[in-house]
Design a protein around this motif. Structure first.
Motif, mmCIF file in Angstrom:
data_model
loop_
_atom_site.group_PDB
_atom_site.id
_atom_site.type_symbol
_atom_site.label_atom_id
_atom_site.label_comp_id
_atom_site.label_asym_id
_atom_site.label_seq_id
_atom_site.Cartn_x
_atom_site.Cartn_y
_atom_site.Cartn_z
ATOM 1 N N ASP A 41 0.756 -1.331 0.059
ATOM 2 C CA ASP A 41 -0.121 0.108 -0.176
ATOM 3 C C ASP A 41 1.002 1.264 -0.024
ATOM 4 O O ASP A 41 0.603 2.159 -0.866
ATOM 5 C CB ASP A 41 -0.883 -0.016 1.198
ATOM 6 N N VAL A 42 1.803 1.162 0.827
ATOM 7 C CA VAL A 42 2.681 2.290 0.788
ATOM 8 C C VAL A 42 3.472 2.782 -0.346
ATOM 9 O O VAL A 42 3.438 3.649 -0.928
ATOM 10 C CB VAL A 42 3.672 2.226 1.905
ATOM 11 N N LEU A 43 3.849 1.474 -1.072
ATOM 12 C CA LEU A 43 4.641 1.883 -2.342
ATOM 13 C C LEU A 43 3.889 2.088 -3.504
ATOM 14 O O LEU A 43 4.292 2.715 -4.223
ATOM 15 C CB LEU A 43 5.439 0.323 -2.558
ATOM 16 N N GLU A 44 2.572 1.438 -3.390
ATOM 17 C CA GLU A 44 1.533 1.855 -4.609
ATOM 18 C C GLU A 44 1.333 3.449 -4.318
ATOM 19 O O GLU A 44 1.082 4.253 -5.311
ATOM 20 C CB GLU A 44 0.299 0.964 -4.685
ATOM 21 N N ALA A 45 1.173 3.994 -3.090
ATOM 22 C CA ALA A 45 0.808 5.317 -2.895
ATOM 23 C C ALA A 45 2.055 6.328 -3.571
ATOM 24 O O ALA A 45 1.818 7.347 -3.867
ATOM 25 C CB ALA A 45 0.725 5.692 -1.544
ATOM 26 N N ARG A 46 3.303 5.792 -3.300
ATOM 27 C CA ARG A 46 4.294 6.445 -3.911
ATOM 28 C C ARG A 46 4.570 6.362 -5.213
ATOM 29 O O ARG A 46 5.236 6.801 -6.049
ATOM 30 C CB ARG A 46 5.561 6.083 -3.378
ATOM 31 N N GLY A 47 3.565 5.521 -5.925
ATOM 32 C CA GLY A 47 3.865 5.336 -7.465
ATOM 33 C C GLY A 47 4.814 4.439 -7.910
ATOM 34 O O GLY A 47 5.079 4.346 -9.029
ATOM 35 N N ALA A 48 5.265 3.749 -6.831
ATOM 36 C CA ALA A 48 6.666 2.852 -7.008
ATOM 37 C C ALA A 48 6.043 1.556 -7.610
ATOM 38 O O ALA A 48 7.014 0.766 -8.186
ATOM 39 C CB ALA A 48 7.381 2.439 -5.925
ATOM 40 N N LEU A 49 4.679 0.941 -7.523
ATOM 41 C CA LEU A 49 4.516 -0.286 -8.004
ATOM 42 C C LEU A 49 2.715 0.019 -8.397
ATOM 43 O O LEU A 49 2.230 0.994 -7.762
ATOM 44 C CB LEU A 49 4.852 -1.322 -7.041
ATOM 45 N N ARG A 50 2.281 -1.248 -8.769
ATOM 46 C CA ARG A 50 0.937 -1.250 -9.068
ATOM 47 C C ARG A 50 0.286 -2.635 -8.309
ATOM 48 O O ARG A 50 0.703 -3.668 -8.821
ATOM 49 C CB ARG A 50 0.260 -1.098 -10.620
ATOM 50 N N LYS A 51 -0.595 -2.524 -7.446
ATOM 51 C CA LYS A 51 -1.190 -3.535 -6.762
ATOM 52 C C LYS A 51 -2.023 -4.377 -7.675
ATOM 53 O O LYS A 51 -2.868 -3.821 -8.520
ATOM 54 C CB LYS A 51 -1.757 -3.431 -5.627
ATOM 55 N N VAL A 52 -1.811 -5.730 -7.816
ATOM 56 C CA VAL A 52 -2.832 -6.621 -8.632
ATOM 57 C C VAL A 52 -3.359 -7.649 -7.804
ATOM 58 O O VAL A 52 -2.744 -7.796 -6.501
ATOM 59 C CB VAL A 52 -2.299 -6.994 -9.768
ATOM 60 N N HIS A 53 -4.279 -8.527 -8.075
ATOM 61 C CA HIS A 53 -4.879 -9.742 -7.165
ATOM 62 C C HIS A 53 -3.628 -10.575 -7.077
ATOM 63 O O HIS A 53 -2.981 -11.058 -7.669
ATOM 64 C CB HIS A 53 -5.805 -10.487 -8.022
ATOM 65 N N GLY A 54 -3.403 -10.562 -5.805
ATOM 66 C CA GLY A 54 -2.339 -11.666 -5.101
ATOM 67 C C GLY A 54 -0.962 -11.189 -5.063
ATOM 68 O O GLY A 54 -0.086 -11.918 -4.732
ATOM 69 N N GLY A 55 -0.775 -10.150 -5.509
ATOM 70 C CA GLY A 55 0.355 -9.491 -5.346
ATOM 71 C C GLY A 55 0.803 -7.951 -5.975
ATOM 72 O O GLY A 55 -0.009 -7.195 -5.930
ATOM 73 N N ALA A 56 1.827 -7.615 -6.740
ATOM 74 C CA ALA A 56 1.812 -6.354 -7.372
ATOM 75 C C ALA A 56 3.114 -6.468 -8.495
ATOM 76 O O ALA A 56 3.724 -7.560 -8.623
ATOM 77 C CB ALA A 56 2.555 -5.521 -6.197
ATOM 78 N N VAL A 57 2.749 -5.383 -9.572
ATOM 79 C CA VAL A 57 3.708 -5.387 -10.605
ATOM 80 C C VAL A 57 4.164 -4.265 -10.574
ATOM 81 O O VAL A 57 3.756 -3.139 -9.782
ATOM 82 C CB VAL A 57 2.860 -5.655 -11.825
ATOM 83 N N ALA A 58 5.004 -3.837 -11.598
ATOM 84 C CA ALA A 58 5.672 -2.745 -11.946
ATOM 85 C C ALA A 58 4.791 -1.521 -12.237
ATOM 86 O O ALA A 58 3.882 -2.023 -13.067
ATOM 87 C CB ALA A 58 7.115 -2.913 -12.767
ATOM 88 N N SER A 59 5.114 -0.294 -11.718
ATOM 89 C CA SER A 59 4.068 0.784 -12.248
ATOM 90 C C SER A 59 4.655 1.059 -13.483
ATOM 91 O O SER A 59 5.759 1.145 -13.949
ATOM 92 C CB SER A 59 4.646 2.054 -11.245
ATOM 93 N N ASP A 60 3.498 1.557 -14.229
ATOM 94 C CA ASP A 60 3.874 1.997 -15.736
ATOM 95 C C ASP A 60 3.888 3.297 -15.937
ATOM 96 O O ASP A 60 4.210 3.740 -17.078
ATOM 97 C CB ASP A 60 2.309 1.395 -16.711
ATOM 98 N N GLY A 61 3.757 4.135 -14.737
ATOM 99 C CA GLY A 61 3.731 5.430 -14.961
ATOM 100 C C GLY A 61 5.146 6.148 -14.963
ATOM 101 O O GLY A 61 6.075 5.664 -14.754
ATOM 102 N N VAL A 62 5.294 7.390 -15.492
ATOM 103 C CA VAL A 62 6.448 8.114 -15.740
ATOM 104 C C VAL A 62 6.607 8.808 -14.210
ATOM 105 O O VAL A 62 5.532 9.165 -13.516
ATOM 106 C CB VAL A 62 6.067 9.438 -16.653
ATOM 107 N N ARG A 63 7.796 8.679 -13.670
ATOM 108 C CA ARG A 63 8.093 9.316 -12.339
ATOM 109 C C ARG A 63 8.323 10.729 -12.325
ATOM 110 O O ARG A 63 9.089 11.353 -13.174
ATOM 111 C CB ARG A 63 9.621 8.667 -12.066
ATOM 112 N N THR A 64 7.605 11.439 -11.418
ATOM 113 C CA THR A 64 7.730 12.826 -11.338
ATOM 114 C C THR A 64 8.256 13.183 -9.815
ATOM 115 O O THR A 64 8.532 14.281 -9.269
ATOM 116 C CB THR A 64 6.248 13.559 -11.313
ATOM 117 N N GLU A 65 8.170 11.898 -8.783
ATOM 118 C CA GLU A 65 8.614 12.464 -7.637
ATOM 119 C C GLU A 65 9.942 11.999 -7.575
ATOM 120 O O GLU A 65 10.794 11.544 -8.022
ATOM 121 C CB GLU A 65 7.941 11.023 -6.553
#
Length: 265
Positions: A41-65
């Motif tokens: 949850d913390v990492l998704e809020a930072r835009g560092a990953l994207r949560k999926v069912h049962g786990g997480a995958v790499a974020s597809d977004g461009v970094r502005t942070e």
């Protein structure tokens, strides 16, 4: 293990494999399911990953942070020391060298303090402080002016004015991300502009970037991969990324994080 260390391990696994399963993280990290989900949850809020069912995958977004210097300094510390040592060996004695800002380039400064006769141009407050503490009469250090960023870089019109018109033998450049299409990138628009000026002033571009930077895309491109003369990275970089980089950069140096050993290709 601290939460920040645990979260960095999670991100490292996602960078390597593209995704992680909650169940696997619970077992390997020896923590509860709730702890893992809280970290995600913390990492998704930072835009560092994207949560999926049962786990997480790499974020597809461009970094502005843009994390602060202290936050970045603890990440891949062993790898950064190995990279810094190898990058410093590429700087000739009595040469004119540029150092951009960043945690890895600040470490490069520590390995350069005993190189004789250097003239150093940097927009890094941290690198300048390293040279100031190790003052020697045969070295000249020029710190650009400018506004301070979270990574302790000096940027803006004053920085640009002090860089333009210079001729540097080599620039050691730290980056936030590297990717085949976007090239070497940063989340800070003004820092990108300053870094581009340093690149233009330099005959040889050495990029110092650990394996976690691969696949990360900041909002602003500093330079394409093809502009890099030497890329110094660590042995955590996966074979696929190595192959892509070897096709674009003139020379790829892989520094061993454990013993600081490197090899060129």
């Amino acid at each position: 293990m601290l939460a920040a260390q645990r979260q960095e391990l999670i991100l490292d696994r996602i960078r390597r494999a593209g995704g992680v399963r909650v169940a696997d993280l619970v077992e390997s990290l020896a923590v509860s399911d709730m702890t893992v989900r809280r970290d995600l949850d913390v990492l998704e809020a930072r835009g560092a990953l994207r949560k999926v069912h049962g786990g997480a995958v790499a974020s597809d977004g461009v970094r502005t942070e843009e994390p602060g210097f202290a936050a970045k300094a603890t990440r891949q510390a062993d790898e950064k020391h190995a990279i810094a040592r190898a990058a410093a060996e590429l700087v000739p004695p009595h040469g004119a060298v540029g150092l951009s800002a960043g945690t890895t380039t600040a470490l490069v400064a520590e390995y350069l303090v005993d190189v004789p006769g250097l003239t150093v141009v940097t927009n890094s407050l941290r690198a300048a402080e390293v040279f100031h503490r190790a003052e020697r009469p045969d070295r000249t250090v020029a710190l650009t002016g400018g506004f301070r960023t979270p990574s302790d870089a000096l940027v803006g019109p004053l920085a640009l004015a002090s860089i333009r018109g210079l001729n540097l033998d080599v620039l050691v450049l730290g980056v936030h991300g590297m990717q085949e299409r976007a090239g070497f990138t940063t989340p800070n628009l003004m820092e990108a502009e300053t870094d581009r000026a340093l690149v233009e002033a330099s005959a040889t571009l050495v990029v110092a970037a650990d394996h976690s930077k691969w696949g990360t895309v900041g909002i602003s491109t500093i330079a394409p991969l093809d502009r890099c003369d030497v890329l110094v990275t660590d042995d955590g970089l996966d074979p696929g990324a190595r192959a892509v980089l070897a096709d674009h950069v003139d020379r790829l140096v892989v520094a061993g994080a454990r013993h600081g050993e490197g090899n060129g290709s």
